[in-house]
Design a protein around this motif. Sequence first.
Motif, short mmCIF file in Angstrom:
data_model
loop_
_atom_site.label_atom_id
_atom_site.label_comp_id
_atom_site.label_asym_id
_atom_site.label_seq_id
_atom_site.Cartn_x
_atom_site.Cartn_y
_atom_site.Cartn_z
N PHE A 218 0.83 -1.25 0.20
CA PHE A 218 -0.01 0.03 -0.02
C PHE A 218 0.90 1.23 -0.10
O PHE A 218 1.97 1.41 0.67
CB PHE A 218 -0.84 -0.21 1.28
N THR A 219 0.47 2.31 -0.96
CA THR A 219 1.31 3.37 -0.99
C THR A 219 0.34 4.54 -0.70
O THR A 219 0.03 5.49 -1.37
CB THR A 219 1.62 3.78 -2.47
N PRO A 220 0.02 5.03 0.65
CA PRO A 220 -0.67 6.15 0.91
C PRO A 220 -0.26 7.53 0.72
O PRO A 220 -0.82 8.26 0.80
CB PRO A 220 -0.85 5.93 2.61
N LEU B 119 -12.72 10.14 0.62
CA LEU B 119 -11.74 9.00 1.66
C LEU B 119 -11.01 10.07 2.50
O LEU B 119 -10.63 11.08 1.98
CB LEU B 119 -10.87 7.99 0.72
N PRO B 120 -10.51 9.39 3.33
CA PRO B 120 -9.52 10.34 4.23
C PRO B 120 -8.29 10.90 3.55
O PRO B 120 -7.89 10.42 2.80
CB PRO B 120 -9.23 9.40 5.42
N GLY B 121 -7.59 12.19 3.96
CA GLY B 121 -6.86 12.82 3.05
C GLY B 121 -5.41 12.65 3.33
O GLY B 121 -4.54 12.75 2.51
N THR B 122 -5.34 12.44 4.76
CA THR B 122 -3.81 12.22 5.32
C THR B 122 -3.33 10.69 5.16
O THR B 122 -4.27 9.87 5.25
CB THR B 122 -3.68 12.51 6.82
N PRO B 123 -1.99 10.50 4.93
CA PRO B 123 -1.69 9.03 4.65
C PRO B 123 -2.19 8.20 6.02
O PRO B 123 -2.49 7.14 5.76
CB PRO B 123 -0.24 9.29 4.61
N ALA C 246 -8.09 9.84 -3.55
CA ALA C 246 -8.85 9.92 -2.26
C ALA C 246 -9.65 10.84 -1.67
O ALA C 246 -10.90 10.93 -1.54
CB ALA C 246 -7.90 9.62 -1.15
N ALA C 247 -9.03 12.00 -2.19
CA ALA C 247 -9.97 13.48 -2.11
C ALA C 247 -10.94 13.38 -3.09
O ALA C 247 -12.11 13.79 -2.50
CB ALA C 247 -8.99 14.55 -2.32
N ALA C 248 -11.07 13.00 -4.11
CA ALA C 248 -12.02 12.92 -5.06
C ALA C 248 -13.55 12.09 -4.58
O ALA C 248 -14.28 12.40 -4.86
CB ALA C 248 -11.49 12.77 -6.46
N ARG D 24 -5.61 3.80 8.14
CA ARG D 24 -6.51 3.20 9.00
C ARG D 24 -7.81 2.82 8.23
O ARG D 24 -8.32 1.61 8.47
CB ARG D 24 -6.64 4.43 10.12
N HIS D 25 -8.32 3.63 7.15
CA HIS D 25 -9.59 3.39 6.78
C HIS D 25 -9.32 2.10 5.69
O HIS D 25 -10.15 1.19 5.61
CB HIS D 25 -9.79 4.55 5.56
#
Length: 491
Positions: free
Chosen positions: A436-438, A452-456, A447-449, A461-462
């Motif tokens: 996984f590459t957050p 989904l949560p924005g920070t890595p 994720a923003a679009a 966690r999500h």
Amino acid sequence: MHTDTESCLRAARAKDARFDGWFYVAVVTTGIYCRPSCPVAGPKPENMRFYPSAAAAQQAGFRACKRCRPDASPGSPQWNERADLAARAMRLIADGVVDREGVPGLAARLGYSTRQVERQLLAEVGAGPLALARAQRAQTARLLVETSDLPMADVAFAAGFASIRAFNETVREVYALSPTELRRRARRGPRATTPGTLSLRLPFRPPLCPDNLFGHLAATAVPGVEEWRDSAYHRTLDLPYGHGTVALRPEPDHIACQLALTDLRDLAGAISRCRRLLDLDADPAAVDAALRADPHLAPLVDRAPGRRVPRTVDAAEFAIRAVLGQQVSTAAARTHAARLAAAYGKPLDARRDGTLAYLFPRPEALAEADPATLALPRARRDTLRALAAALAAGEIALGVGDDWQQARARLAALPGIGPWTVEVIAMRALGDPDAFTPTDLGIRRAAAALGLPGTPAALTRHAAAWRPWRAYAVQYLWATDDHPINRLPAA
């Protein structure tokens, strides 16, 4: 799965192709074993036996069905999903290690005794390493018998048999036909093979979305080493006994594969690497069902189900290219890699496939490279040489049988290799389905679009709910961007 008799019976009665390769159905009254989807009328349940591998069925005295060709079914997905001893051993056997180095060589690579390896494989797949390698030799022999004009003696040794007698006996036992009869049956159909090449069909479990799979390979192709041409991905192969080229073209129900090899002993290993490159043994039903449970991902999965993770035919090559691609565009990374290939790659003996001219440089060559010839920032140049030296010395091992977590730790210990590079290598070179590459910019934009949560940290966690398929979630998230890696190239 083969121990769950009721589930196996349901799959066999439904002739469900999703379970091909997961287990094999043997019929005691006929002495034949089949894939679950075999179209032949089903036998009585009391006459059916279930085996976890073709080798186990063969070892029990059953021969392969001539109609459904069970040895040609997709491999069990669990051997590429897992990182335990049995899975690592199965990947190494598929790569031809037992034929090249024997069971002691297999055990040494795994770091266990031969007895431990044999015991674990017997428990997991119902056959030891020699029986598994024998089953693979039989399949390789069948492919060569049916798709080439080689004399049978050459087929025997190319497939890895120690003698023509062993070749003849094994083919008769597994297929209930002599090699000559196998070839005669195959010649009844049309043959359209380019001289000097082997034309094969690589099966997969549907659905398969080719867009990001071939789009990624085409968009990142290194000139001289790879290219997209005539609706197919072409590349050079550096193999244990020699080298070759391959062309892979997506078809509705298979991948068309054309191989040209300098040494046919590399056939089984080349097929294994091509299947791994395209993630053809994946179980898309299981992956997509898990990801579809997240309402953020469900529309992406429904729009283009069956996305695979584009991987590699050479883990060391990919690791080098991952460093070259740090903080630069796809085009710049290709340019850097092409310069390395031209300067340090081994030229092919003859250009038989388009513009393919080089094998990608081995780590040993790059470890000794003159720093002045590496047109890179100094820090990245130092990282590249340190990685190449560690790979050449065996301090970092990225092979199909190596430990994923140990490789991650050793990669991370090198200066200039951060979490993003480690996880990309784990995803595409090691084959970890949960890499996984957050921190990836494309992932964060997607994720923003999607809300989904924005920070890595929050996204990680999500994403715990996506495990063990986070590498596939990455493919779906990347595919939200309008980038050439997400599109099947034009012919």
